[in-house]
Design a protein around this motif. Structure first.
Motif, PDB file in Angstrom:
ATOM      1  N   ARG A 103       0.812  -1.218   0.000  1.00  0.00           N
ATOM      2  CA  ARG A 103       0.000   0.000   0.000  1.00  0.00           C
ATOM      3  C   ARG A 103       0.848   1.272   0.000  1.00  0.00           C
ATOM      4  O   ARG A 103       0.333   2.353  -0.271  1.00  0.00           O
ATOM      5  N   ALA A 104       2.133   1.138   0.282  1.00  0.00           N
ATOM      6  CA  ALA A 104       3.014   2.305   0.255  1.00  0.00           C
ATOM      7  C   ALA A 104       3.490   2.645  -1.152  1.00  0.00           C
ATOM      8  O   ALA A 104       4.060   3.722  -1.372  1.00  0.00           O
ATOM      9  N   VAL A 105       3.269   1.756  -2.111  1.00  0.00           N
ATOM     10  CA  VAL A 105       3.724   1.991  -3.482  1.00  0.00           C
ATOM     11  C   VAL A 105       2.871   3.079  -4.126  1.00  0.00           C
ATOM     12  O   VAL A 105       1.640   3.043  -4.055  1.00  0.00           O
ATOM     13  N   ALA A 106       3.525   4.039  -4.760  1.00  0.00           N
ATOM     14  CA  ALA A 106       2.823   5.162  -5.396  1.00  0.00           C
ATOM     15  C   ALA A 106       2.735   4.951  -6.898  1.00  0.00           C
ATOM     16  O   ALA A 106       3.668   4.435  -7.536  1.00  0.00           O
ATOM     17  N   THR A 144      -2.651   1.623  -8.688  1.00  0.00           N
ATOM     18  CA  THR A 144      -2.688   0.966  -7.383  1.00  0.00           C
ATOM     19  C   THR A 144      -4.136   0.920  -6.925  1.00  0.00           C
ATOM     20  O   THR A 144      -4.913   1.838  -7.198  1.00  0.00           O
ATOM     21  N   ALA A 145      -4.491  -0.140  -6.210  1.00  0.00           N
ATOM     22  CA  ALA A 145      -5.863  -0.279  -5.719  1.00  0.00           C
ATOM     23  C   ALA A 145      -5.863  -1.086  -4.428  1.00  0.00           C
ATOM     24  O   ALA A 145      -5.095  -2.051  -4.295  1.00  0.00           O
ATOM     25  N   THR A 172      -3.654  -4.330  -4.993  1.00  0.00           N
ATOM     26  CA  THR A 172      -3.289  -4.678  -6.371  1.00  0.00           C
ATOM     27  C   THR A 172      -2.416  -3.588  -6.977  1.00  0.00           C
ATOM     28  O   THR A 172      -2.724  -2.393  -6.832  1.00  0.00           O
ATOM     29  N   LEU A 173      -1.345  -4.004  -7.640  1.00  0.00           N
ATOM     30  CA  LEU A 173      -0.482  -3.107  -8.398  1.00  0.00           C
ATOM     31  C   LEU A 173      -0.529  -3.514  -9.861  1.00  0.00           C
ATOM     32  O   LEU A 173      -0.361  -4.697 -10.189  1.00  0.00           O
ATOM     33  N   CYS A 174      -0.761  -2.550 -10.739  1.00  0.00           N
ATOM     34  CA  CYS A 174      -0.684  -2.794 -12.184  1.00  0.00           C
ATOM     35  C   CYS A 174       0.684  -2.299 -12.664  1.00  0.00           C
ATOM     36  O   CYS A 174       1.070  -1.155 -12.365  1.00  0.00           O
TER      37      CYS A 174
END
Length: 263
Positions: A103-106, A144-145, A172-174
């Motif tokens: 969740r920290a990924v931007a 990100t979701a 989820t990361l695309c």
């Protein structure tokens, strides 16, 4: 001690002085004078008569016990306070370190990750790096979701999802591959033909052993804006370039990625 309390005690003492003097006169000095001038009866007999005729002397009255600073101006009593009931502490929210990393990924940042065969080389996202980094594996985060969502699934595109067993949440990361020249990826070779190139993989160009289903390593030779009808023939650098190339169309057909065999 307050002044009003002192005045109450002084007034009471002054009122009691005459009463005490009268009692002393009747029991002490008056009786003594009559006994010496009379028939010589013992003072004890006279005291018995006094007790029978006059009742108890005023000198036997109890002195009232008066507190200084009473209702006339003393300190008011502090009411007893009921003990405070401490509110129950809320239960701590369960946390998951891996979920926090996802969740920290931007969106718009790049992650230095790749697939080792079917699996990602790390279990949680590492720190982001520059999207211009020279790395074998580099992916831009396009979405990100905090739920399960679908992502584009073209060449070099991937969905990386994590469901926490602690919180029950899904992140989820695309991802979209950033192609870097002179770095290597895994491929499947059948005879003299490269039948498949792992667009999500990365490898050392010196690797001699590769994970299944791959059995070969190829080098990213060049990355171009794809022309109309782009293919491996567009990878040749000149008419005299006789090397063998393989190609992929990435970014939904907008990018031509050229590969060659490692020398």
């Amino acid at each position: 001690m307050r002044v009003r309390g002192v005045r109450v005690r002084v007034v009471v003492v002054l009122l009691l002085v005459p009463l005490l003097l009268v009692g002393c006169g009747r029991r002490g000095g008056g009786d003594h004078g009559r006994d010496t001038a009379g028939s010589g009866r013992a003072p004890a007999a006279r005291e018995s008569g006094d007790a029978r005729d006059d009742g108890p002397g005023l000198g036997d009255l109890p002195v009232p016990d008066i507190e200084i600073g009473g209702s006339g101006g003393g300190e008011a009593a502090t009411p007893t306070q009921a003990p405070r009931t401490q509110a129950p502490r809320p239960r701590p929210t369960p946390t998951d370190a891996k979920e926090r990393a996802f969740r920290a990924v931007a969106r718009g940042t790049c992650l230095p990750v790749h697939r080792n065969g079917a699996e990602w080389n790390v279990s949680a996202p590492p720190d982001a790096v520059s999207c211009r980094s020279a790395r074998a594996g580099l992916f831009e985060v396009t979405r990100t979701a905090t739920r399960s969502v679908s992502c584009p699934s073209g060449t070099g595109q991937a969905r990386w999802s994590y469901r926490s067993a602690v919180t029950g949440g899904t992140t989820t990361l695309c991802l979209n591959r950033v192609w870097v020249r002179d770095y290597c990826v895994l491929a499947e070779q059948s005879g003299d033909t490269i039948s498949s190139i792992g667009s999500l993989t990365a490898a050392s160009c010196d690797d001699t052993r590769v994970p299944r289903p791959y059995n070969q390593v190829v080098v990213v030779d060049a990355v171009y804006r794809a022309p109309a009808g782009a293919g491996a023939d567009h990878c040749r650098r000149s008419a005299q370039d006789n090397r063998r190339y393989w190609s992929l169309l990435a970014d939904d057909g907008a990018t031509l990625v050229c590969f060659r065999a490692r020398s």
